[in-house]
Scaffold this active site. Structure first.
Site, short mmCIF file in Angstrom:
data_model
loop_
_atom_site.label_atom_id
_atom_site.label_comp_id
_atom_site.label_asym_id
_atom_site.label_seq_id
_atom_site.Cartn_x
_atom_site.Cartn_y
_atom_site.Cartn_z
CG HIS A 24 31.14 91.47 2.14
ND1 HIS A 24 30.00 90.80 2.49
CD2 HIS A 24 31.15 92.61 2.90
CE1 HIS A 24 29.33 91.50 3.40
NE2 HIS A 24 30.02 92.60 3.67
CB SER A 65 52.41 70.61 -10.93
OG SER A 65 51.87 69.88 -12.00
CE LYS A 94 49.57 73.92 -10.26
NZ LYS A 94 48.24 74.36 -9.93
CD GLU A 113 46.26 73.23 -1.89
OE1 GLU A 113 45.42 72.78 -2.67
OE2 GLU A 113 47.47 73.34 -2.18
#
Ligand code: ARG
Length: 457
Positions: free
Chosen positions: A156, A277, A283, A290
């Site tokens: 979980h 970024s 970043k 992804e």
């Protein structure tokens, strides 16, 4: 290009209809299979006395010439042709004259396209399997490198029990091994030859289908001509196997994305597999992971597209079936790219041992082991579970952890507690004592690693 089938019809096809109908811009990638298939066909026709041996030799030489000209860039594929089968036959006839027209005896584009696709995909399965095998090896090497690093195992997405990072990585190696098995299994059913099924009903010529099948490296032949030209199960099976493979890569990607976040900081990806970024200087984004996760949706889409295309079409060939190729080719290209980039990303991924351990030290992930400690001293599990829960609640209320509570506190809950409890709930002990087969102990992880290495041989 003029239509080979002009005869029944006299009028020209509408330009837009012609473009709509044409498949050459995606099936031209099967040129090699188409030509090799035709060579075997010509050889079979001669062996059976359907055409003369000299004619077959001329056809085979002509086909070999087309193949090498295409490969050397001396012949360009004519994108106005209807499909790759028509293109090859047309060029052959232009080059050889009358004899070129004999190639299509005892054959149809319906069995031809089924043949080409099976041969093409069979080679792609081999390439994909090689890439997947390389990835299993990379994941296994990583698991070996970080075999003894402790991190929280989750259920979980809540910290559950401590595990070894090697154990976590080997879970993915096992999944990928099953993907390899699925691909191999699908290849077996794919490797049956449809050539000789002709348009749908077989042929009146005395062909030798098994001779052609054997020449082209098939294990056998499709045993019903209607099925042979209508069946695309092999493409669906492959798409299913690829979808499951992508699902595994997607789950792995999701974990890597989480692990890269400042909240986790369990791993650092190499600059080679991250991006920055355009506005936020701090970043470092896990774009590759992804994209793999994102492209999974696209491969599922390819599977759904073909399943849906096939569900309502009557036997035998229908033009709907031309739609099979773009889906499966897209999936093949996508999976190959994903596997390659994923391999490099994992190979260069660095684990942060301290952060993993620190995360494991927080969330009471040794509470099960505390309960097991009491059980081993004679208490029934349910009672031990309750005491362990009460001690966790006390820790939370007092902002401390199980390791910090004094023996006196423990004894207030049960006099079975003794000094040895601290060793029993140390994370290293928690991990090391999970000796059940397939568990997270170092010995078990090592066993998994050698099993996988053996399988890869
Ligand atoms: N381009 C077609 C396809 O990809 C080849 C088979 C065409 N057969 C036919 N009878 N129209 O499916």
């Amino acid at each position: 290009m003029a239509k080979m089938w002009a005869g029944r019809t006299a009028g020209n096809t509408d330009q837009i209809a012609d473009d709509f109908n044409s498949s050459i811009h995606f099936d031209s990638r099967m040129y090699q299979q188409d030509i090799t298939g035709s060579m075997a066909h010509a050889a079979m026709l001669a062996k059976q006395g359907i055409i003369a041996k000299a004619e077959a030799d001329t056809l085979i030489d002509g086909l070999a010439g087309i193949l090498s000209d295409l490969e050397e860039g001396k012949l360009a594929i004519d994108m106005t042709a209807e499909d790759i089968h028509m293109f090859v036959e047309q060029v052959l006839t232009e080059r050889l004259g009358e004899v070129g027209k004999k190639l299509h005896t005892a054959r149809s584009r319906n069995d031809q396209v089924a043949l080409d696709l099976r041969m093409y995909l069979r080679a792609e399965i081999d390439e994909i399997a090689a890439l997947a095998r390389a990835l299993v090896a990379t994941v296994t090497d990583k698991a070996e490198e970080y075999a003894d690093v402790i991190l929280p195992g989750y259920t979980h997405l809540q910290r559950a029990q401590p595990i070894l990072f090697g154990h976590h990585l080997m879970a993915y190696a096992m999944m990928l091994l099953r993907d390899l098995d699925r691909l191999a299994d699908c290849r077996k059913r794919m490797n049956q030859s449809p050539i000789g099924c002709c348009a749908l009903a077989g042929t009146t010529y005395e062909t030798d289908r098994r001779f052609e099948a054997e020449r082209l490296g098939f294990d056998g032949i499709c045993r019903n001509s209607l099925d042979g030209v209508s069946d695309r199960d092999f493409a669906l099976e492959m798409l299913s196997a690829l979808s499951i493979l992508m699902m595994h890569l997607s789950r792995f990607s999701e974990e890597i994305i989480l692990w890269c976040s400042w909240e986790f900081k369990f791993v650092e990806l190499s600059d080679a597999y991250t991006t920055g970024s355009s506005i936020m200087p701090q970043k470092k984004n896990p774009d590759m992971a992804e994209l793999v996760r994102g492209k999974t949706g696209r491969v599922y889409g390819d599977l759904m597209a073909l399943l849906t295309t096939l569900k309502g079409i009557p036997l035998a060939y229908n033009k709907d079936m031309q739609e099979d190729k773009e889906s499966i080719f897209d999936a093949v290209d996508t999976v190959k790219m994903c596997l390659q980039v994923f391999d490099g990303m994992v190979a260069t991924m660095v684990a942060n041992r301290e952060n993993m351990l620190r995360a494991a030290q927080k969330g009471f992930i040794n509470a099960t082991d505390l309960a097991d400690y009491l059980v081993k001293k004679g208490m029934p599990f349910r009672s031990a579970y309750k005491i362990s829960g009460q001690l966790v609640a006390k820790c939370i209320a007092e902002n401390t952890v199980l390791e910090e509570l004094s023996l006196d506190v423990y004894r207030a809950y049960s006099d079975l507690f003794d000094q040895d409890l601290y060793d029993a709930i140390s994370l290293r002990t928690c991990v090391e004592t999970r000796i059940s087969e397939g568990g997270t102990s170092l010995a078990s992880v090592r066993e998994q690693i050698s099993y996988v290495k053996e399988r890869l041989k």
